[in-house]
Design an enzyme around this catalytic site. Structure first.
Site, PDB file in Angstrom:
ATOM      1  N   HIS A  37       0.882  -1.103  -0.112  1.00 20.74           N
ATOM      2  CA  HIS A  37      -0.085   0.053  -0.060  1.00 20.74           C
ATOM      3  C   HIS A  37       0.782   1.153  -0.154  1.00 20.74           C
ATOM      4  CE1 HIS A  37      -3.146   3.015   1.065  1.00 20.74           C
ATOM      5  NE2 HIS A  37      -4.103   1.697   1.124  1.00 20.74           N
ATOM      6  N   HIS A  59       9.624  14.613   8.527  1.00 19.47           N
ATOM      7  CA  HIS A  59      10.305  14.096   9.793  1.00 19.47           C
ATOM      8  C   HIS A  59      11.089  12.632   9.415  1.00 19.47           C
ATOM      9  CE1 HIS A  59      10.344  11.589  13.344  1.00 19.47           C
ATOM     10  NE2 HIS A  59       9.787  12.789  14.132  1.00 19.47           N
ATOM     11  N   GLY A  98       7.796  10.715   8.387  1.00 21.47           N
ATOM     12  CA  GLY A  98       7.382  11.142   7.039  1.00 21.47           C
ATOM     13  C   GLY A  98       6.438  12.489   7.267  1.00 21.47           C
TER      14      GLY A  98
END
Lengths: 303, 303
Positions: free
Chosen positions: A82, A168, A172
């Site tokens: 995903h 980050h 992220g």
């Protein structure tokens, strides 16, 4: 509970069960929120949690769960089918009862602000909370994923709505927004002719000229010997379930085909039942206040 | 709350507000019960309380309220338009959610036994709890009222089901039983011809050959310029609201008259909406478990 919202945060961890459980556990520190459901997918390496409760309480629980996810999930070592861009990847807020879309937009912004400022994770507001048209669609925001965001964030088009202007390093970025409740609703037709289901799907779906908030396809249920109009309803308030059902019934009649059944996948707010009873029974004075179970929910929040 | 029942005790006090409030107040000692509504009538000198909650908790609260009523109400000095035979006059128990009629019958018997033995008030089981056909109808039990019961109780036909074989000197006797939820449902017809409402009322009511659990009359709503079929539904499970509505619609068509609206007086269990959605939307897999508010009620009782 006079007011209820739902949130369905997605976390980028679908293999280490103890990590997902630890994230869910912090929601227990907040009163007036309930975990309705959660599931992990190993292949996607992702988990989805459904949480319902008082709006402010859900906002608080979501912040705490996000904080824990940022601590425990490191996207530098994350693989899965995903697409994903953050440790907590996406957080939608959904009005359920006694709350408006505007309140959910406000909540998404205040939670987004806290995640940006307190967790140092860049936040993109999406769907109904989006600050630009180009940020309404989650897939557009997520394009490039975690790895691509270190460049993408430098573009003037992708300055975050909240938080630092740098990804980050381990958690992220995250999309936070408000949207309507999604209903998955399927209607079965008493024929084996898939063409009929496909034609009727076209008549109700937005992309072919049908209802604005309906997505629909025809599906062949060979085992049952019937065909199905399978739908996603993205705004049941504006494209109501009963109206779509009546249109399908009327179109099916044109082929001499009966509607033999229907099914709701997952859950739905009581509002959908109120709409349905209002329409078919032509009730003048009907609302949730007339329903004993609903009044009891209100009483429970007073005590 | 996975299980819910309702009780609607009637107390023979409708003038001294402080007495009624004191009776209601003792219900607060019990958890998991809620007072939904209460009203006093000075002319009837009577009050009616609606209490909803967990079955065992409602049973406990009703016993405590009855005890308080026996303490505070003296029927020797009671006058009022409404017939009455006891300080607490009648106590029905009604299944609402996740409970059966059989459970309510059991509860009525256990509460009746306690009232008889601990409060020394003779108890007659009525309606679905009745031990004889002659005790099903509350009016038959109440005939003669408080004053007449000192003789009536001596007859072999009127030996109480529980408690002493002598009337309580100040609190009289009480009827306790189980019954289905009563729904008051009215349907408005777009005509001024009262004959049409009367004919349609006949077509749906039990007494004229209609549905078993429907009472109906025609009413002229002169101010609104319409007529109404006004109904009491004594068992919505066996004579469902949607079916009666569809019959009225079909009969009205025969006169070329439209159904212009309907109204629910008071409240109703969510089950009525589930029945309605099941019928009109032809849903295969529908139940209260699909409804977010209902699942939240279940969650609240777990926590």
């Amino acid at each position: 509970m006079k007011k209820l919202i739902e949130s369905v945060p997605n976390f980028s961890e679908g293999r280490r069960k103890e990590v997902v459980e630890e994230i869910i556990k912090v929601s227990e520190e907040t009163q007036n929120v309930w975990i309705f459901d959660w599931s992990m997918d190993e292949d996607h390496n992702r988990s989805v949690v459904t949480i319902v409760g008082d709006p402010q309480a859900v906002a608080e629980a979501i912040f705490k769960m996000s904080k824990k996810a940022v601590e425990l999930i490191d996207l530098r070592h994350h693989t899965g089918e995903h697409p994903r861009m953050g440790a907590v990847d996406v957080i939608p807020f959904v009005p359920i009862k006694g709350t408006t879309m505007e309140e959910c937009i406000d909540i998404s912004k205040s939670v987004g602000k806290r995640i940006g400022e307190e967790l140092n994770v860049p936040v993109y507001l999406y769907e109904r909370s989006a600050t630009k048209h180009s940020r309404e669609n989650l897939a557009d925001i997520r394009k490039g994923e975690f790895e691509g965001f270190f460049d993408k964030i430098k573009s003037p088009d992708w300055v975050p709505d909240f938080g630092p202007k740098a990804v980050h390093p381990t958690a992220g970025v995250v999309a936070v927004g408000a949207r309507e409740y999604l209903i998955a609703f399927n209607v079965n037709l008493g024929t084996k002719d898939i063409k009929i289901a496909e034609n009727i799907a076209k008549s109700v779906r937005n992309s072919s000229g049908g209802y604005r908030f309906i997505k629909a396809i025809g599906v062949d249920l060979k085992e049952k010997g019937v065909v199905q109009v399978s739908m996603n309803m993205t705004n049941y308030k504006k494209s109501p379930l009963y109206r779509v059902f009546e249109t399908i019934k009327s179109e099916a009649e044109r082929y001499g085909v009966p509607v033999v059944g229907s099914e709701i996948i997952g859950m739905m707010p009581m509002d959908v039942m109120i709409q349905t009873c209002n329409f078919y029974l032509r009730i003048d004075n009907f609302s949730g206040d007339k329903v004993i179970e609903n009044k009891l929910l209100d009483k429970l929040s007073e005590s």
